[in-house]
Design a protein around this motif. Structure first.
Motif, short mmCIF file in Angstrom:
data_model
loop_
_atom_site.label_atom_id
_atom_site.label_comp_id
_atom_site.label_asym_id
_atom_site.label_seq_id
_atom_site.Cartn_x
_atom_site.Cartn_y
_atom_site.Cartn_z
N ARG A 42 0.78 -1.13 -0.05
CA ARG A 42 -0.18 0.15 0.12
C ARG A 42 0.74 1.19 -0.05
O ARG A 42 0.34 2.25 -0.56
N LYS A 43 2.08 1.39 0.86
CA LYS A 43 2.71 2.50 1.05
C LYS A 43 3.32 2.69 -0.59
O LYS A 43 3.39 3.92 -0.93
N GLN A 44 3.79 1.84 -1.36
CA GLN A 44 4.41 1.91 -2.65
C GLN A 44 3.39 2.37 -3.57
O GLN A 44 3.62 3.14 -4.30
N ALA A 45 2.17 1.71 -3.27
CA ALA A 45 0.99 2.07 -4.57
C ALA A 45 0.68 3.27 -4.39
O ALA A 45 0.40 4.00 -5.30
N ALA A 46 0.79 3.80 -3.03
CA ALA A 46 0.29 5.33 -2.78
C ALA A 46 1.28 6.25 -3.49
O ALA A 46 0.99 7.15 -4.11
N ALA A 47 2.79 5.99 -3.35
CA ALA A 47 3.61 6.75 -3.76
C ALA A 47 3.54 6.66 -5.39
O ALA A 47 3.56 7.91 -6.02
N TYR A 48 3.11 5.69 -5.75
CA TYR A 48 3.40 5.28 -7.28
C TYR A 48 2.17 6.34 -7.99
O TYR A 48 2.41 7.00 -9.02
N ILE A 49 1.04 6.31 -7.18
CA ILE A 49 -0.09 7.21 -8.05
C ILE A 49 -0.29 8.57 -7.36
O ILE A 49 -1.30 9.33 -7.57
N ASN A 50 0.51 8.89 -6.23
CA ASN A 50 0.76 9.92 -5.81
C ASN A 50 -0.60 10.58 -5.01
O ASN A 50 -1.10 11.59 -4.74
N TYR A 51 -0.79 9.54 -4.01
CA TYR A 51 -1.90 9.80 -3.04
C TYR A 51 -1.37 9.31 -1.70
O TYR A 51 -0.51 8.42 -1.71
N SER A 52 -2.12 9.61 -0.59
CA SER A 52 -1.53 9.19 0.55
C SER A 52 -1.97 7.69 1.00
O SER A 52 -2.84 7.17 0.40
N TYR A 53 -1.33 7.22 1.95
CA TYR A 53 -1.47 5.63 2.23
C TYR A 53 -2.77 5.61 2.77
O TYR A 53 -3.22 4.78 2.40
N GLY A 54 -3.26 6.73 3.73
CA GLY A 54 -4.71 6.58 4.25
C GLY A 54 -5.77 6.86 3.18
O GLY A 54 -6.81 6.19 3.32
N THR A 55 -5.58 7.54 1.92
CA THR A 55 -6.31 7.76 1.35
C THR A 55 -6.58 6.06 0.63
O THR A 55 -7.75 5.83 0.17
N LEU A 56 -5.51 5.48 0.09
CA LEU A 56 -5.80 4.03 -0.47
C LEU A 56 -6.49 3.25 0.64
O LEU A 56 -7.42 2.55 0.19
N ALA A 57 -6.02 3.31 1.92
CA ALA A 57 -6.80 2.55 2.77
C ALA A 57 -8.33 2.73 2.74
O ALA A 57 -9.02 1.93 2.74
N VAL A 58 -8.73 4.06 2.75
CA VAL A 58 -10.38 4.44 2.76
C VAL A 58 -10.93 4.16 1.69
O VAL A 58 -11.96 3.34 1.62
N TRP A 59 -10.29 4.17 0.18
CA TRP A 59 -10.66 3.72 -0.93
C TRP A 59 -11.03 2.12 -0.79
O TRP A 59 -12.02 1.62 -1.34
N ASP A 60 -9.99 1.51 -0.31
CA ASP A 60 -10.21 -0.08 -0.25
C ASP A 60 -11.32 -0.30 0.61
O ASP A 60 -12.31 -1.13 0.57
N CYS A 61 -11.76 0.37 1.74
CA CYS A 61 -12.58 0.03 2.85
C CYS A 61 -13.92 0.42 2.37
O CYS A 61 -14.95 -0.45 2.33
N THR A 62 -14.23 1.61 1.71
CA THR A 62 -15.32 2.14 0.99
C THR A 62 -15.41 1.37 -0.11
O THR A 62 -16.81 1.76 -0.72
N GLN A 63 -14.68 0.82 -0.65
CA GLN A 63 -14.66 0.42 -2.39
C GLN A 63 -15.10 1.63 -3.37
O GLN A 63 -15.87 1.56 -4.20
N ARG A 64 -14.48 2.74 -2.93
CA ARG A 64 -14.82 3.98 -3.83
C ARG A 64 -14.19 3.83 -5.22
O ARG A 64 -14.92 3.97 -6.27
#
Length: 63
Positions: free
Chosen positions: A10-32
């Motif tokens: 998740r940390k690498q993915a967040a850096a790759y798409i230029n979003y925060s770690y927490g944003t990816l976690a929320v997107w996964d949780c909410t399936q946004r």
């Protein structure tokens, strides 16, 4: 043996798409957004190709 696409945590993915770690976690949780996360136990991994597709879908095209 065929080449397998490397998985990003998740940390690498967040850096790759230029979003925060927490944003990816929320997107996964909410399936946004469907980033097609792969869950292995408690860890989460992403395919680079899924992240590239996500970015491509959101890229504005010139007229």
């Amino acid at each position: 043996m065929p080449d397998k696409e490397p998985l990003l945590n998740r940390k690498q993915a967040a850096a790759y798409i230029n979003y925060s770690y927490g944003t990816l976690a929320v997107w996964d949780c909410t399936q946004r957004y469907d980033l097609q996360p792969i869950r292995i136990g408690r860890s989460v991994r992403y395919r680079k190709s899924a992240l590239d597709a996500f970015l491509e879908e959101r890229t504005l095209k010139a007229f």
